[in-house]
Enzyme design. Structure first.
Site, PDB file in Angstrom:
ATOM      1  N   ALA A 173       5.043   7.073  28.910  1.00 42.34           N
ATOM      2  CA  ALA A 173       3.617   7.441  28.812  1.00 42.34           C
ATOM      3  C   ALA A 173       3.236   8.263  27.598  1.00 42.34           C
ATOM      4  CB  ALA A 173       3.228   8.230  30.073  1.00 42.34           C
ATOM      5  N   THR A 186       3.775   7.893  24.040  1.00 44.77           N
ATOM      6  CA  THR A 186       3.428   7.348  22.714  1.00 44.77           C
ATOM      7  C   THR A 186       3.047   5.875  22.863  1.00 44.77           C
ATOM      8  OG1 THR A 186       5.740   6.796  22.289  1.00 44.77           O
ATOM      9  CG2 THR A 186       4.978   8.878  21.385  1.00 44.77           C
ATOM     10  N   GLU A 225      11.087  13.117  25.871  1.00 47.81           N
ATOM     11  CA  GLU A 225      10.658  13.737  24.613  1.00 47.81           C
ATOM     12  C   GLU A 225      11.345  15.077  24.417  1.00 47.81           C
ATOM     13  OE1 GLU A 225       8.891  12.165  22.452  1.00 47.81           O
ATOM     14  OE2 GLU A 225       8.093  10.509  23.662  1.00 47.81           O
ATOM     15  N   ALA A 266      14.222   7.995  32.255  1.00 49.03           N
ATOM     16  CA  ALA A 266      13.618   7.088  33.246  1.00 49.03           C
ATOM     17  C   ALA A 266      14.625   6.092  33.812  1.00 49.03           C
ATOM     18  CB  ALA A 266      12.451   6.332  32.614  1.00 49.03           C
ATOM     19  N   TYR A 307       6.494  -8.980  23.588  1.00 47.16           N
ATOM     20  CA  TYR A 307       6.025  -9.398  22.266  1.00 47.16           C
ATOM     21  C   TYR A 307       6.567 -10.785  21.958  1.00 47.16           C
ATOM     22  CZ  TYR A 307       4.984  -9.443  17.304  1.00 47.16           C
ATOM     23  OH  TYR A 307       4.504  -9.801  16.072  1.00 47.16           O
ATOM     24  N   TYR A 358      13.624 -11.519  16.062  1.00 46.67           N
ATOM     25  CA  TYR A 358      12.916 -10.973  17.217  1.00 46.67           C
ATOM     26  C   TYR A 358      13.024 -11.894  18.434  1.00 46.67           C
ATOM     27  CZ  TYR A 358      10.153  -7.940  20.013  1.00 46.67           C
ATOM     28  OH  TYR A 358       9.797  -7.097  21.038  1.00 46.67           O
ATOM     29  N   LYS A 360      13.493  -9.689  26.242  1.00 46.94           N
ATOM     30  CA  LYS A 360      12.095  -9.962  26.621  1.00 46.94           C
ATOM     31  C   LYS A 360      12.013 -11.153  27.572  1.00 46.94           C
ATOM     32  CE  LYS A 360       9.932  -6.580  24.538  1.00 46.94           C
ATOM     33  NZ  LYS A 360       9.557  -5.410  25.371  1.00 46.94           N
ATOM     34  N   VAL A 369       2.218  -0.626  14.544  1.00 47.14           N
ATOM     35  CA  VAL A 369       3.101   0.398  14.011  1.00 47.14           C
ATOM     36  C   VAL A 369       3.361   1.432  15.102  1.00 47.14           C
ATOM     37  CG1 VAL A 369       3.381   2.194  12.270  1.00 47.14           C
ATOM     38  CG2 VAL A 369       2.146   0.086  11.699  1.00 47.14           C
ATOM     39  N   THR A 370       4.582   1.447  15.624  1.00 47.76           N
ATOM     40  CA  THR A 370       5.001   2.507  16.538  1.00 47.76           C
ATOM     41  C   THR A 370       6.400   2.920  16.091  1.00 47.76           C
ATOM     42  OG1 THR A 370       6.085   1.057  18.155  1.00 47.76           O
ATOM     43  CG2 THR A 370       3.738   1.473  18.496  1.00 47.76           C
TER      44      THR A 370
HETATM   45  P1  NAI Z   1       7.072   3.763  21.760  1.00 44.68           P
HETATM   46  O1  NAI Z   1       8.348   4.085  21.092  1.00 44.68           O
HETATM   47  O2  NAI Z   1       5.796   4.209  21.150  1.00 44.68           O
HETATM   48  O3  NAI Z   1       7.082   4.335  23.273  1.00 44.68           O
HETATM   49  C1  NAI Z   1       8.232   4.368  24.047  1.00 44.68           C
HETATM   50  C2  NAI Z   1       8.034   5.268  25.252  1.00 44.68           C
HETATM   51  O4  NAI Z   1       9.226   5.205  26.062  1.00 44.68           O
HETATM   52  C3  NAI Z   1       7.825   6.758  24.929  1.00 44.68           C
HETATM   53  O5  NAI Z   1       6.905   7.285  25.871  1.00 44.68           O
HETATM   54  C4  NAI Z   1       9.203   7.359  25.176  1.00 44.68           C
HETATM   55  O6  NAI Z   1       9.194   8.737  25.515  1.00 44.68           O
HETATM   56  C5  NAI Z   1       9.650   6.525  26.350  1.00 44.68           C
HETATM   57  N1  NAI Z   1      11.097   6.497  26.558  1.00 44.68           N
HETATM   58  C6  NAI Z   1      12.059   6.003  25.742  1.00 44.68           C
HETATM   59  N2  NAI Z   1      13.273   6.144  26.322  1.00 44.68           N
HETATM   60  C7  NAI Z   1      13.071   6.724  27.518  1.00 44.68           C
HETATM   61  C8  NAI Z   1      13.919   7.124  28.577  1.00 44.68           C
HETATM   62  N3  NAI Z   1      15.235   6.939  28.552  1.00 44.68           N
HETATM   63  N4  NAI Z   1      13.348   7.729  29.658  1.00 44.68           N
HETATM   64  C9  NAI Z   1      12.011   7.952  29.728  1.00 44.68           C
HETATM   65  N5  NAI Z   1      11.162   7.569  28.756  1.00 44.68           N
HETATM   66  C10 NAI Z   1      11.688   6.966  27.672  1.00 44.68           C
HETATM   67  O7  NAI Z   1       7.101   2.185  21.978  1.00 44.68           O
HETATM   68  P2  NAI Z   1       5.971   1.077  22.095  1.00 44.68           P
HETATM   69  O8  NAI Z   1       5.916   0.349  20.809  1.00 44.68           O
HETATM   70  O9  NAI Z   1       4.735   1.586  22.721  1.00 44.68           O
HETATM   71  O10 NAI Z   1       6.705   0.075  23.118  1.00 44.68           O
HETATM   72  C11 NAI Z   1       6.420   0.015  24.499  1.00 44.68           C
HETATM   73  C12 NAI Z   1       6.632  -1.423  24.968  1.00 44.68           C
HETATM   74  O11 NAI Z   1       5.706  -2.269  24.285  1.00 44.68           O
HETATM   75  C13 NAI Z   1       8.033  -1.958  24.656  1.00 44.68           C
HETATM   76  O12 NAI Z   1       8.459  -2.777  25.721  1.00 44.68           O
HETATM   77  C14 NAI Z   1       7.795  -2.800  23.415  1.00 44.68           C
HETATM   78  O13 NAI Z   1       8.739  -3.821  23.260  1.00 44.68           O
HETATM   79  C15 NAI Z   1       6.423  -3.366  23.737  1.00 44.68           C
HETATM   80  N6  NAI Z   1       5.685  -3.911  22.594  1.00 44.68           N
HETATM   81  C16 NAI Z   1       5.617  -3.248  21.390  1.00 44.68           C
HETATM   82  C17 NAI Z   1       4.972  -3.818  20.311  1.00 44.68           C
HETATM   83  C18 NAI Z   1       4.879  -3.117  18.985  1.00 44.68           C
HETATM   84  O14 NAI Z   1       4.564  -3.772  17.991  1.00 44.68           O
HETATM   85  N7  NAI Z   1       5.098  -1.839  18.918  1.00 44.68           N
HETATM   86  C19 NAI Z   1       4.307  -5.144  20.421  1.00 44.68           C
HETATM   87  C20 NAI Z   1       4.345  -5.693  21.749  1.00 44.68           C
HETATM   88  C21 NAI Z   1       5.039  -5.105  22.777  1.00 44.68           C
HETATM   89 NA    NA Z   2       4.892   3.327  25.143  1.00 44.35          NA
END
Ligand code: NAI
Ligand code: NA
Length: 396
Positions: free
Chosen positions: A48, A50, A74, A111, A224, A234, A243, A273-274
């Site tokens: 939740a 980022t 975090e 998690a 994705y 990918y 995926k 961009v993340t």
């Molecule tokens: P992000 O890196 O911004 O967010 C990841 C989140 O997971 C953060 O809240 C982090 O604290 C949490 N996290 C990571 N490891 C953890 C753990 N062990 N325990 C608890 N929390 C943990 O990533 P983003 O980009 O928002 O990705 C989220 C989903 O969206 C992923 O499944 C990603 O594949 C998918 N996605 C991302 C795209 C992109 O271009 N960034 C495009 C389409 C899908």
């Molecule tokens: Na996220």
């Protein structure tokens, strides 16, 4: 202290509490400006802090007045050391939710562990009773398996053949050739263990068995697909196998939720961009070309625009949720638009270090990346002392 960005490779070692706060406030304003969504009222967001998960929490709270529980992993602040951005984001989110009279509590821990799952269930029982939406938005390079204890590491590799193509170092703007050797079988297993659907299933089983899912509860995880150019690393690479697994898990979860009339969905989102996507080779070059084209067309979206549209135009329309032939929700429709993809493919062929600043949105990429850490945000006084030690009250 005065906080400045300190870059190392694909990450930034510092983050700015005021900048992160402003980021969150901007996202809240956007959601409010789009009007109310008849969405869920009690929402659990796993991941939740980022990216898409934070946007999901903000959309739930400020679009539908939902009570939210956020789970994330975090780094808390320490003397002379800033917290990770997701920590400051969550602090800002909770404060804003509090001002709006909305319930918001967070759990900071792994998690993937049984412990965090039971802490979450205890918190739901104590404060909310039952949940009607679970967003699963984890992105992690590692997972310690809660049963075997094995530490799985995900890899970003092609399957079968060596992959060679262009990539860009977005810090320097240098376009170069990257070569990635194919994975072995273990790499696939490990990547599926980290980013596949097993943990999502474990969460949903635990929540269901504890009786904390409301009748008709829904759960959504994010996936994705992307263009041909990134396919070998990918969608047809190790992460793509994960995926595929995540997407097929949605059907199993739906079966398991039959008694409460619940449903699981995967939403395919746009490339953004993340922190997670910046570490994937080839993707930053693709994103910088994509952004330029989508911005020119007026169809560019960030995480918050994507998720606000997912909730308002897909999940909570009062009609059936539209899905593709594989049962997936598609909110990557504007990215995958034929004309957009054709243009990206054309530009890709000719992209060089020299012309990328013109044909691609390298500056947009860079500023989005800095923004992730709370830097380069309008209205923030970076020359002023910032208190890096601020903590989230009541954080579990
Ligand atoms: P992000 O890196 O911004 O967010 C990841 C989140 O997971 C953060 O809240 C982090 O604290 C949490 N996290 C990571 N490891 C953890 C753990 N062990 N325990 C608890 N929390 C943990 O990533 P983003 O980009 O928002 O990705 C989220 C989903 O969206 C992923 O499944 C990603 O594949 C998918 N996605 C991302 C795209 C992109 O271009 N960034 C495009 C389409 C899908
Ligand atoms: Na996220």
């Amino acid at each position: 202290m005065i906080i400045e960005p300190r870059m190392r490779g694909f990450i930034c070692l510092t983050s700015h509490p005021k900048g992160c706060e402003q980021n969150v406030l901007n996202q809240i304003d956007y959601v409010k400006s789009q009007g109310k969504i008849a969405g869920a009222k009690k929402v659990l967001v796993i991941g939740a802090s980022t990216g898409f998960g934070l946007a999901s929490r903000i959309t739930s709270a400020f679009g539908s007045d939902a009570a939210t529980i956020g789970v994330f992993f975090e780094k808390a602040p320490a003397a002379g050391k800033t917290a990770s951005p997701g920590y400051y984001n969550s602090l800002a989110f909770e404060a804003a939710a509090g001002r709006a009279g909305l319930y918001a509590k967070s759990i900071n821990g792994d998690a993937f562990s049984n412990e965090v799952k039971s802490q979450t269930i205890d918190l739901i029982k104590a404060d909310l009773g039952q949940i009607d939406l679970v967003i699963y938005s984890l992105a992690s390079p590692v997972r310690q398996h809660p049963v075997s204890g094995v530490l799985h590491r995900s890899v970003l590799k092609p399957i079968g053949d060596t992959f060679s193509d262009k990539t860009v170092d977005f810090h320097t703007g240098i376009v170069s050739e990257v070569t990635i050797t194919p994975c072995n079988d273990e790499d696939i297993e490990n990547t599926v263990a980290v980013m596949g659907g097993e943990d999502w299933q474990m969460w949903m089983d635990a929540l269901l068995n504890a009786g904390v899912l409301a009748d008709g509860a829904m759960t959504v995880a994010y996936s994705y697909i992307g263009p041909k150019v990134t396919e070998p690393v990918y969608r047809k690479g190790t992460i793509g196998m994960a995926k595929d697994h995540l997407e097929s898990t949605a059907f199993k979860i739906t079966e398991g939720l039959a008694n409460i009339g619940g449903k699981a969905f995967v939403s395919v989102n746009k490339a953004l961009v993340t922190q997670a996507s910046s570490a994937i080779p080839v993707i930053p070059l693709y994103i910088s070309l994509l952004y330029k084209i989508m911005k020119a067309k007026g169809t560019h979206e960030g995480c918050i625009e994507q998720i606000q549209r997912l909730f308002s135009a897909r999940l909570y329309t009062n009609g059936t949720i539209p899905v593709d032939e594989k049962g997936r929700i598609r909110i990557d429709d504007w990215e995958m638009d034929e004309a957009v993809q054709k243009e990206v493919a054309e530009l890709w062929k000719g992209a060089t270090t020299e012309n990328l600043p013109g044909i691609g949105d390298l500056n947009g990429y860079k500023s989005d990346f800095l923004n992730l850490f709370g830097f380069g945000i309008d209205g923030v006084d970076y020359a002023a002392e910032a208190n890096e030690l601020v903590e989230i009250p009541g954080l579990i």
